[in-house]
Design a protein around this motif. Structure first.
Motif, PDB file in Angstrom:
ATOM      1  N   GLN A 182       5.839 -34.775  79.657  1.00 54.03           N
ATOM      2  CA  GLN A 182       4.982 -34.397  78.787  1.00 54.03           C
ATOM      3  C   GLN A 182       3.962 -35.303  78.474  1.00 54.03           C
ATOM      4  OE1 GLN A 182       6.690 -31.933  76.238  1.00 54.03           O
ATOM      5  NE2 GLN A 182       4.755 -30.385  75.717  1.00 54.03           N
ATOM      6  N   LEU A 183       3.811 -36.111  77.446  1.00 52.70           N
ATOM      7  CA  LEU A 183       3.212 -37.427  76.023  1.00 52.70           C
ATOM      8  C   LEU A 183       2.574 -38.002  78.121  1.00 52.70           C
ATOM      9  CD1 LEU A 183       2.163 -38.660  74.189  1.00 52.70           C
ATOM     10  CD2 LEU A 183       3.696 -40.307  74.357  1.00 52.70           C
ATOM     11  N   ALA A 184       2.566 -38.900  79.092  1.00 56.60           N
ATOM     12  CA  ALA A 184       2.116 -39.430  80.334  1.00 56.60           C
ATOM     13  C   ALA A 184       0.829 -38.629  80.141  1.00 56.60           C
ATOM     14  CB  ALA A 184       3.569 -39.655  80.707  1.00 56.60           C
ATOM     15  N   LYS A 185       1.440 -36.951  80.466  1.00 57.75           N
ATOM     16  CA  LYS A 185       0.718 -35.699  81.422  1.00 57.75           C
ATOM     17  C   LYS A 185      -0.543 -36.076  80.644  1.00 57.75           C
ATOM     18  CE  LYS A 185       0.181 -31.135  82.679  1.00 57.75           C
ATOM     19  NZ  LYS A 185       0.715 -30.187  83.265  1.00 57.75           N
ATOM     20  N   TRP A 186      -0.289 -36.135  79.332  1.00 59.13           N
ATOM     21  CA  TRP A 186      -1.309 -36.054  78.023  1.00 59.13           C
ATOM     22  C   TRP A 186      -2.369 -36.989  77.738  1.00 59.13           C
ATOM     23  CZ3 TRP A 186      -2.504 -38.079  73.797  1.00 59.13           C
ATOM     24  CH2 TRP A 186      -3.100 -37.502  72.531  1.00 59.13           C
ATOM     25  N   ILE A 187      -1.727 -38.314  78.168  1.00 58.24           N
ATOM     26  CA  ILE A 187      -2.222 -38.991  77.343  1.00 58.24           C
ATOM     27  C   ILE A 187      -3.175 -39.958  79.208  1.00 58.24           C
ATOM     28  CG2 ILE A 187      -1.904 -41.794  77.617  1.00 58.24           C
ATOM     29  CD1 ILE A 187      -1.162 -40.687  75.542  1.00 58.24           C
ATOM     30  N   SER A 188      -2.810 -39.542  80.019  1.00 58.46           N
ATOM     31  CA  SER A 188      -3.791 -39.404  81.433  1.00 58.46           C
ATOM     32  C   SER A 188      -5.063 -38.806  81.311  1.00 58.46           C
ATOM     33  CB  SER A 188      -2.571 -39.231  82.997  1.00 58.46           C
ATOM     34  OG  SER A 188      -4.162 -39.289  84.286  1.00 58.46           O
ATOM     35  N   LYS A 189      -5.264 -38.301  80.827  1.00 56.42           N
ATOM     36  CA  LYS A 189      -6.747 -37.327  80.401  1.00 56.42           C
ATOM     37  C   LYS A 189      -7.294 -37.550  79.156  1.00 56.42           C
ATOM     38  CE  LYS A 189      -6.195 -33.528  77.887  1.00 56.42           C
ATOM     39  NZ  LYS A 189      -5.803 -31.502  77.936  1.00 56.42           N
ATOM     40  N   VAL A 190      -6.424 -37.962  78.195  1.00 54.57           N
ATOM     41  CA  VAL A 190      -7.191 -37.971  76.743  1.00 54.57           C
ATOM     42  C   VAL A 190      -7.635 -39.545  77.360  1.00 54.57           C
ATOM     43  CG1 VAL A 190      -6.925 -39.026  74.606  1.00 54.57           C
ATOM     44  CG2 VAL A 190      -5.960 -36.664  75.448  1.00 54.57           C
ATOM     45  N   SER A 191      -7.161 -40.829  77.512  1.00 55.13           N
ATOM     46  CA  SER A 191      -7.299 -42.173  77.859  1.00 55.13           C
ATOM     47  C   SER A 191      -7.871 -42.418  78.883  1.00 55.13           C
ATOM     48  CB  SER A 191      -5.686 -42.869  78.351  1.00 55.13           C
ATOM     49  OG  SER A 191      -5.815 -42.599  79.662  1.00 55.13           O
ATOM     50  N   LYS A 192      -8.757 -41.253  79.092  1.00 58.81           N
ATOM     51  CA  LYS A 192      -9.880 -41.950  79.742  1.00 58.81           C
ATOM     52  C   LYS A 192     -11.221 -41.338  79.260  1.00 58.81           C
ATOM     53  CE  LYS A 192      -8.436 -40.091  84.521  1.00 58.81           C
ATOM     54  NZ  LYS A 192      -7.086 -39.795  84.051  1.00 58.81           N
ATOM     55  N   LEU A 193     -11.373 -40.741  77.789  1.00 56.01           N
ATOM     56  CA  LEU A 193     -12.018 -40.992  76.510  1.00 56.01           C
ATOM     57  C   LEU A 193     -11.956 -41.740  75.489  1.00 56.01           C
ATOM     58  CD1 LEU A 193     -11.775 -36.965  77.516  1.00 56.01           C
ATOM     59  CD2 LEU A 193     -13.397 -38.136  78.462  1.00 56.01           C
ATOM     60  N   VAL A 194     -10.592 -41.691  75.295  1.00 56.07           N
ATOM     61  CA  VAL A 194     -10.157 -42.316  73.659  1.00 56.07           C
ATOM     62  C   VAL A 194     -10.008 -43.394  74.059  1.00 56.07           C
ATOM     63  CG1 VAL A 194     -10.861 -40.302  72.495  1.00 56.07           C
ATOM     64  CG2 VAL A 194      -8.788 -41.139  72.686  1.00 56.07           C
ATOM     65  N   THR A 230     -15.701 -48.330  75.301  1.00 58.62           N
ATOM     66  CA  THR A 230     -16.335 -49.510  76.673  1.00 58.62           C
ATOM     67  C   THR A 230     -16.018 -51.017  75.924  1.00 58.62           C
ATOM     68  OG1 THR A 230     -17.504 -48.574  77.872  1.00 58.62           O
ATOM     69  CG2 THR A 230     -18.010 -50.559  77.264  1.00 58.62           C
ATOM     70  N   ALA A 231     -15.800 -50.513  74.569  1.00 58.44           N
ATOM     71  CA  ALA A 231     -15.456 -51.756  73.243  1.00 58.44           C
ATOM     72  C   ALA A 231     -14.246 -52.758  73.869  1.00 58.44           C
ATOM     73  CB  ALA A 231     -16.348 -51.573  72.295  1.00 58.44           C
ATOM     74  N   TRP A 232     -13.182 -51.362  73.596  1.00 57.24           N
ATOM     75  CA  TRP A 232     -11.680 -51.766  73.470  1.00 57.24           C
ATOM     76  C   TRP A 232     -11.646 -52.426  75.287  1.00 57.24           C
ATOM     77  CZ3 TRP A 232      -8.100 -51.896  70.159  1.00 57.24           C
ATOM     78  CH2 TRP A 232      -8.258 -51.121  68.869  1.00 57.24           C
ATOM     79  N   ARG A 233     -12.446 -51.467  75.723  1.00 61.08           N
ATOM     80  CA  ARG A 233     -11.858 -52.015  77.125  1.00 61.08           C
ATOM     81  C   ARG A 233     -12.085 -53.468  77.836  1.00 61.08           C
ATOM     82  NH1 ARG A 233     -12.643 -46.216  81.063  1.00 61.08           N
ATOM     83  NH2 ARG A 233     -10.702 -45.037  80.631  1.00 61.08           N
ATOM     84  N   THR A 234     -13.646 -53.654  77.575  1.00 59.01           N
ATOM     85  CA  THR A 234     -14.482 -55.045  77.695  1.00 59.01           C
ATOM     86  C   THR A 234     -13.473 -56.123  77.369  1.00 59.01           C
ATOM     87  OG1 THR A 234     -16.573 -54.067  77.412  1.00 59.01           O
ATOM     88  CG2 THR A 234     -16.538 -56.531  77.530  1.00 59.01           C
ATOM     89  N   LEU A 235     -13.040 -55.541  76.061  1.00 58.78           N
ATOM     90  CA  LEU A 235     -11.942 -56.489  75.213  1.00 58.78           C
ATOM     91  C   LEU A 235     -10.480 -56.697  76.089  1.00 58.78           C
ATOM     92  CD1 LEU A 235     -12.735 -56.293  71.643  1.00 58.78           C
ATOM     93  CD2 LEU A 235     -13.806 -57.942  73.026  1.00 58.78           C
ATOM     94  N   GLU A 236      -9.658 -56.154  76.845  1.00 59.55           N
ATOM     95  CA  GLU A 236      -9.065 -55.822  77.150  1.00 59.55           C
ATOM     96  C   GLU A 236      -9.471 -56.414  78.578  1.00 59.55           C
ATOM     97  OE1 GLU A 236      -6.411 -52.746  79.522  1.00 59.55           O
ATOM     98  OE2 GLU A 236      -8.393 -52.167  79.614  1.00 59.55           O
ATOM     99  N   ILE A 237     -10.713 -56.422  79.430  1.00 58.59           N
ATOM    100  CA  ILE A 237     -10.768 -57.228  80.477  1.00 58.59           C
ATOM    101  C   ILE A 237     -10.395 -58.928  80.304  1.00 58.59           C
ATOM    102  CG2 ILE A 237     -12.677 -57.506  82.447  1.00 58.59           C
ATOM    103  CD1 ILE A 237     -12.456 -54.147  82.274  1.00 58.59           C
ATOM    104  N   LYS A 238     -11.265 -58.960  79.344  1.00 57.36           N
ATOM    105  CA  LYS A 238     -10.857 -60.561  78.628  1.00 57.36           C
ATOM    106  C   LYS A 238      -9.876 -61.193  78.461  1.00 57.36           C
ATOM    107  CE  LYS A 238     -16.301 -61.056  77.092  1.00 57.36           C
ATOM    108  NZ  LYS A 238     -17.613 -60.545  75.998  1.00 57.36           N
ATOM    109  N   ALA A 239      -9.409 -60.795  77.848  1.00 59.75           N
ATOM    110  CA  ALA A 239      -8.029 -61.013  77.770  1.00 59.75           C
ATOM    111  C   ALA A 239      -7.330 -61.277  79.361  1.00 59.75           C
ATOM    112  CB  ALA A 239      -7.079 -60.192  76.359  1.00 59.75           C
ATOM    113  N   LYS A 240      -7.138 -60.022  79.423  1.00 53.43           N
ATOM    114  CA  LYS A 240      -6.051 -59.861  80.724  1.00 53.43           C
ATOM    115  C   LYS A 240      -6.419 -61.331  81.958  1.00 53.43           C
ATOM    116  CE  LYS A 240      -4.703 -57.048  84.303  1.00 53.43           C
ATOM    117  NZ  LYS A 240      -4.611 -55.223  85.223  1.00 53.43           N
ATOM    118  N   GLU A 241      -7.556 -61.040  82.226  1.00 53.62           N
ATOM    119  CA  GLU A 241      -8.676 -62.675  83.614  1.00 53.62           C
ATOM    120  C   GLU A 241      -8.544 -63.503  82.477  1.00 53.62           C
ATOM    121  OE1 GLU A 241     -11.879 -60.981  84.193  1.00 53.62           O
ATOM    122  OE2 GLU A 241     -11.520 -59.790  85.360  1.00 53.62           O
ATOM    123  N   GLY A 242      -8.409 -63.935  81.338  1.00 55.83           N
ATOM    124  CA  GLY A 242      -7.913 -65.125  80.228  1.00 55.83           C
ATOM    125  C   GLY A 242      -6.103 -65.415  80.939  1.00 55.83           C
TER     126      GLY A 242
END
Length: 545
Positions: A220-232, A330-342
């Motif tokens: 149930q939580l995973a279903k909710w997260i799937s929707k919310v994580s696209k926005l926040v 977007t600001a969070w995702r940008t930092l995540e991508i840099k960290a993952k690729e790093g």
């Protein structure tokens, strides 16, 4: 003569949901041992070392999500349960600790194997129950009533351990002609606790962060997260078992004031990342909502949160997050991508080290496996590097000790058909070697030991790394391995000292086997320190760009 009410202990536990018991040998607990041993509805495991037994029971309970009985004899045996009981208390795991005791008149009278057992666990159990010595009908009813209360208390939210102390007078073994039978007891139907839904308005907040602490997989939580994580931003970590969200937060979060949330939404238990906790304590949200059906009041981030006594997904299922600031996500995702690729680019080019080994091991995990992460560095590596989707992650983060990490994995593997994989350190493994002191083959258990000849974490955290006392007093350097422990317990033992041998062993390490397997990966502590610090600096430089 064994009293019929005492013999019925296992039946009472069974009626209230107990199907597993972990027993340790003793004489004073013989009445309880006989009760559980003869009950066909309860699976029994005999673990001689009580400290290991406590964590084995915890491992069973965390996987079955049901109460597990722990039973020991009188004296210091009970005190050995304390580390596991503390872990269960902070993880909200139901354990029923049943300790046999001397009769009250013998306490503090220098009688053998006698200590002050009552309330010895009181700081980390929900409640302690002192049962009577049963000799008449009145005492029999009191015994039954208190035992039922204990079982109900353990499985009333928030779940947790309870202690049932039972004194016995001799003789307490059954006579050869005594007929013993289990009897059904009357158990009242428990009232369902209902609380009114609170009116929650999040429409005025545009920078929203969702942070889930340690949490079991929840559809149930995973279903909710799937929707919310696209926005926040939803923070994903191995221990919250989410399949979507922002990963590698510990690698990039620092003092970025632009990431300060207006609204912090939290649920679950403890959060691993110290950097993330410090960030939220210094950049406090305007509002903090913490969702917990048990309404346990905690203030981890010193934000004076509003406690909502319902699950996160049910409380906010109808709320829309369309008003949230897309630039914030977007600001969070940008930092995540840099960290993952790093992380990936740096470790691809380094030689054998603990960081590189941990990275390769985490990539090798079978998708449907259960991953147990020992404290100190293994759980931190998983948080830094991430874990593939479909892997169920577990760790003793209630008290965050190294004691019992192997025993907990053993307990889980005893009740699971899935592959159970423990990634642990050499000190944690050696400290808990009695986790393997029993007669169970554990064919679905795999243990990977990162052996750096000591407590390697002390080279990687601020403070002890530059002290002259580092090796002797913090690292506790040694030259021991797991080879002889594996040999005496009939466990397949493998070693790796470079990337090539590690890769070769990982190709077949998870294949089926009749017994457990151990893969010990040797690394140099000075190299580990150097690589880890360079990795952190490399990521830091990428984040700044």
């Amino acid at each position: 003569m064994l009293h019929p009410t005492v013999y019925n202990t296992a039946q009472i536990c069974f009626q209230l949901g107990v199907t597993h018991a972990v027993m340790s040998p003793g004489s004073r607990n013989a009445p309880l041992t006989i009760s559980f041993a003869r009950h066909e509805g309860i699976s029994k495991r005999i673990i001689p070392d009580e400290r290991a037994a406590g964590f084995v029971a915890l491992g069973i309970a965390q996987l079955t999500k049901s109460p597990v009985v722990l039973c020991c004899t009188s004296g210091s045996a009970l005190l050995n349960y304390a580390p596991a009981i503390a872990e269960a208390y902070y993880r909200e795991i139901p354990l029923i600790v049943i300790s046999a005791d001397r009769p009250p008149e013998l306490i503090d009278q220098r009688d053998g194997q006698t200590i002050r057992q009552l309330d010895s666990l009181q700081n980390h159990v929900k409640h302690t129950y002192s049962l009577p010595v049963v000799s008449d009908e009145k005492q029999s009813k009191e015994y039954q009533k208190k035992l039922i209360e204990a079982l109900e208390e353990s499985t009333t939210p928030p779940y947790g351990p309870v202690h049932v102390n039972i004194p016995f007078k001799e003789p307490f073994y059954p006579t050869t002609d005594q007929i013993l039978e289990y009897e059904q007891v009357e158990v009242r139907e428990r009232d369902q606790i209902k609380t009114d839904q609170q009116n929650i308005d999040i429409s005025s907040y545009i920078k929203i962060v969702v942070l889930i602490g340690q949490h079991e997989p929840d559809q149930q939580l995973a279903k909710w997260i799937s929707k919310v994580s696209k926005l926040v931003p939803v923070i994903r970590s191995p221990l919250n078992n989410l399949s979507e969200g922002i990963e590698h937060v510990d690698a990039f979060i620092n003092s970025q004031s632009d990431l300060k949330p207006d609204l912090l939404i939290t649920s679950g238990l403890s959060v691993l990342s110290k950097k993330l906790k410090n960030f939220l304590r210094h950049h406090k949200p305007d509002k903090h909502l913490h969702f917990d059906p048990a309404s346990v009041e905690v203030d981890t981030y010193q934000t004076n949160p509003t406690i909502v006594g319902h699950s996160l997904s049910s409380s906010l299922s109808e709320h829309q997050f369309d008003h949230a600031d897309p630039g914030y996500l977007t600001a969070w995702r940008t930092l995540e991508i840099k960290a993952k690729e790093g992380v990936k680019s740096f470790l691809t080019g380094v030689n054998h080290s603990e960081s590189k080994a941990a990275f390769d091991i985490l990539k090798s995990l079978p998708k449907d496996s259960i991953l147990h992460l020992s404290n100190s560095m293994p759980v931190r590596y998983a948080d830094l590097f991430g874990v593939k989707e479909g892997v169920h992650c577990l760790s003793n983060r209630g008290t965050s000790g190294i004691d019992g990490c192997t025993s907990t994995a053993v307990g889980s593997s005893l009740v699971s058909d899935r592959m159970n994989i423990l990634i642990t350190g050499d000190l944690a493994f050696l400290y808990d070697r009695n986790a393997l002191f029993h007669n169970y083959a554990l064919p679905n258990l795999r243990i990977i030991i990162l052996n750096n000849q000591g407590g390697g974490i002390f080279r990687l955290i601020d403070g002890p790394a530059n002290l002259p006392e580092l090796e002797d007093y913090f690292e506790t350097r040694h030259n021991r391995t797991a080879e002889y422990i594996c040999a005496e317990n009939g466990i397949t033992y493998l070693t790796a000292s470079d990337d090539k041998s590690l890769a070769a062993h990982l190709n077949s390490f998870y294949d089926s086997s009749k017994t457990a397997k151990v893969l010990e990966v040797f690394t140099d502590p000075e190299t580990n320190q150097n690589v880890y610090k360079k990795l952190k600096q490399y990521i830091h430089e990428r984040i700044k760009d």
